[in-house]
Write a protein that holds these residues in place. Structure first.
Motif, PDB file in Angstrom:
ATOM      1  N   UNK A  20       0.904  -1.235  -0.022  1.00  0.00           N
ATOM      2  CA  UNK A  20       0.038   0.119   0.040  1.00  0.00           C
ATOM      3  C   UNK A  20       0.759   1.298  -0.153  1.00  0.00           C
ATOM      4  N   UNK A  21       0.399   2.355  -0.512  1.00  0.00           N
ATOM      5  CA  UNK A  21       1.022   3.634  -0.659  1.00  0.00           C
ATOM      6  C   UNK A  21       0.884   4.327   0.971  1.00  0.00           C
ATOM      7  N   UNK A  22      -0.124   3.951   1.534  1.00  0.00           N
ATOM      8  CA  UNK A  22      -0.217   4.542   2.834  1.00  0.00           C
ATOM      9  C   UNK A  22      -0.372   3.608   3.894  1.00  0.00           C
ATOM     10  N   UNK A  23      -0.349   4.120   5.309  1.00  0.00           N
ATOM     11  CA  UNK A  23      -0.548   3.764   6.311  1.00  0.00           C
ATOM     12  C   UNK A  23      -1.341   4.437   7.240  1.00  0.00           C
ATOM     13  N   UNK A  46      -5.632   0.704   1.236  1.00  0.00           N
ATOM     14  CA  UNK A  46      -5.061   0.170  -0.064  1.00  0.00           C
ATOM     15  C   UNK A  46      -5.623   0.943  -1.174  1.00  0.00           C
ATOM     16  N   UNK A  47      -6.710   1.281  -0.911  1.00  0.00           N
ATOM     17  CA  UNK A  47      -7.528   2.239  -2.038  1.00  0.00           C
ATOM     18  C   UNK A  47      -7.213   3.556  -1.940  1.00  0.00           C
ATOM     19  N   UNK A  48      -6.448   4.011  -0.588  1.00  0.00           N
ATOM     20  CA  UNK A  48      -6.370   5.469  -0.439  1.00  0.00           C
ATOM     21  C   UNK A  48      -7.663   6.311  -0.264  1.00  0.00           C
ATOM     22  N   UNK A  49      -8.489   5.499   0.794  1.00  0.00           N
ATOM     23  CA  UNK A  49      -9.792   6.048   0.994  1.00  0.00           C
ATOM     24  C   UNK A  49     -10.004   6.183   2.621  1.00  0.00           C
ATOM     25  N   UNK A 184       5.630  11.127   3.413  1.00  0.00           N
ATOM     26  CA  UNK A 184       5.726  11.395   4.789  1.00  0.00           C
ATOM     27  C   UNK A 184       4.616  12.476   5.292  1.00  0.00           C
ATOM     28  N   UNK A 185       3.891  12.955   4.297  1.00  0.00           N
ATOM     29  CA  UNK A 185       2.645  13.735   4.691  1.00  0.00           C
ATOM     30  C   UNK A 185       1.921  13.122   5.284  1.00  0.00           C
ATOM     31  N   UNK A 236      -8.827   9.643  12.511  1.00  0.00           N
ATOM     32  CA  UNK A 236      -7.958   8.932  11.644  1.00  0.00           C
ATOM     33  C   UNK A 236      -6.853   9.450  11.157  1.00  0.00           C
ATOM     34  N   UNK A 237      -5.618   8.922  11.502  1.00  0.00           N
ATOM     35  CA  UNK A 237      -4.321   9.667  11.244  1.00  0.00           C
ATOM     36  C   UNK A 237      -3.605   8.779   9.973  1.00  0.00           C
ATOM     37  N   UNK A 238      -3.628   9.446   8.997  1.00  0.00           N
ATOM     38  CA  UNK A 238      -3.185   8.416   7.798  1.00  0.00           C
ATOM     39  C   UNK A 238      -1.618   9.294   7.366  1.00  0.00           C
ATOM     40  N   UNK A 239      -0.608   8.421   6.816  1.00  0.00           N
ATOM     41  CA  UNK A 239       0.728   8.877   6.452  1.00  0.00           C
ATOM     42  C   UNK A 239       0.710   8.276   5.181  1.00  0.00           C
ATOM     43  N   UNK A 240       1.487   9.073   4.388  1.00  0.00           N
ATOM     44  CA  UNK A 240       1.613   8.701   2.973  1.00  0.00           C
ATOM     45  C   UNK A 240       3.368   8.190   2.889  1.00  0.00           C
ATOM     46  N   UNK A 241       3.326   7.036   2.402  1.00  0.00           N
ATOM     47  CA  UNK A 241       4.679   6.486   2.443  1.00  0.00           C
ATOM     48  C   UNK A 241       5.608   6.755   1.367  1.00  0.00           C
TER      49      UNK A 241
END
Length: 241
Positions: A20-23, A46-49, A184-185, A236-241
């Motif tokens: 995935x591109x995010x966690x 995995x969908x970025x939603x 890292x955003x 919900x805390x999201x981080x871009x990888x």
């Protein structure tokens, strides 16, 4: 998957097997005053939603509203292809919200004019951009390096009452903003149970002080509870990888 007030668990891989591109980390709590949790959350890393909702309505009807909205948004995601352009994604979300709005409005009228409604704040990665869409006073923040920016603006009237919500009023439109995420955003989606207790400066301080996503989410929730948590609180805390 259970919709309320639990969170859809993140997937470790997409259907194609790529990472995935995010966690993301999500937390929800009824707070120290309310008997029930009327917040609902939806996360598909995995969908970025990611989406968050805060229900409004007596006799637990707010819980029904937020859960129904999350369920329909989940179905909406199932109907979208990975190559769908941003305009198609936005239109599908808007159509889903409009359908739920009409359903909640009808149910409220059927039960004697009761307001059965919910806020909504969501973020969805589509192509090179991330769409942020919202109605009500649930919020989305964007953190880049040491700067925290509020993307959304609250739909409230003087005194704090909601001026817009899914299920309230004859119609409900979503405001939309575009974010270009870098590695890292972070995005922070939250209900007003968090922002009633923590100022924007507080949020920024906690996000900067804790680089580990899970501990940062724990820290935000713990501090909110320590300050009284007069409302349900969800994030919900999201981080871009």
């Amino acid at each position: 998957m259970a919709m309320h007030p639990s969170i859809h668990p993140p997937s470790d891989k997409t259907a194609s097997g790529t990472p995935p591109r995010f966690r993301a980390q999500a937390r929800t709590h009824r707070g120290t005053v309310r008997e029930h949790n009327e917040d609902a959350l939806l996360g598909q890393d995995h969908l970025g939603f990611w989406a968050i909702a805060d229900g409004v309505g007596g006799h637990d009807r707010g819980q029904d509203a937020s859960a129904a909205l999350m369920e329909e948004l989940s179905r909406c995601l199932d109907g979208l292809t990975p190559s769908a352009p941003p305009s198609a994604v936005a239109r599908a979300i808007e159509d889903t919200v409009a359908r739920i709005h009409r359903r909640l409005l009808h149910e409220g009228r059927r039960t004697g004019g009761t307001v059965i409604a919910t806020t909504l704040a969501l973020a969805v990665k589509t192509g090179p951009i991330t769409l942020v869409m919202w109605a009500g006073d649930s919020r989305v923040y964007h953190q880049r390096d040491d700067r925290l920016s509020l993307i959304t603006h609250d739909h409230v009237v003087p005194g704090g009452a909601l001026s817009r919500a899914v299920g309230a009023g004859e119609s409900c439109t979503l405001d939309t903003a575009v974010v270009m995420l870098r590695s890292r955003d972070r995005l922070l989606l939250c209900t007003d149970g968090l922002t009633k207790e923590l100022s924007d400066r507080d949020l920024g301080d906690h996000l900067l002080a804790e680089p580990r996503l899970s501990r940062c989410a724990d820290r935000l929730l713990a501090e909110t509870l320590a300050r009284g948590a007069r409302d349900n609180v969800s994030l919900i805390l999201v981080e871009a990888l």
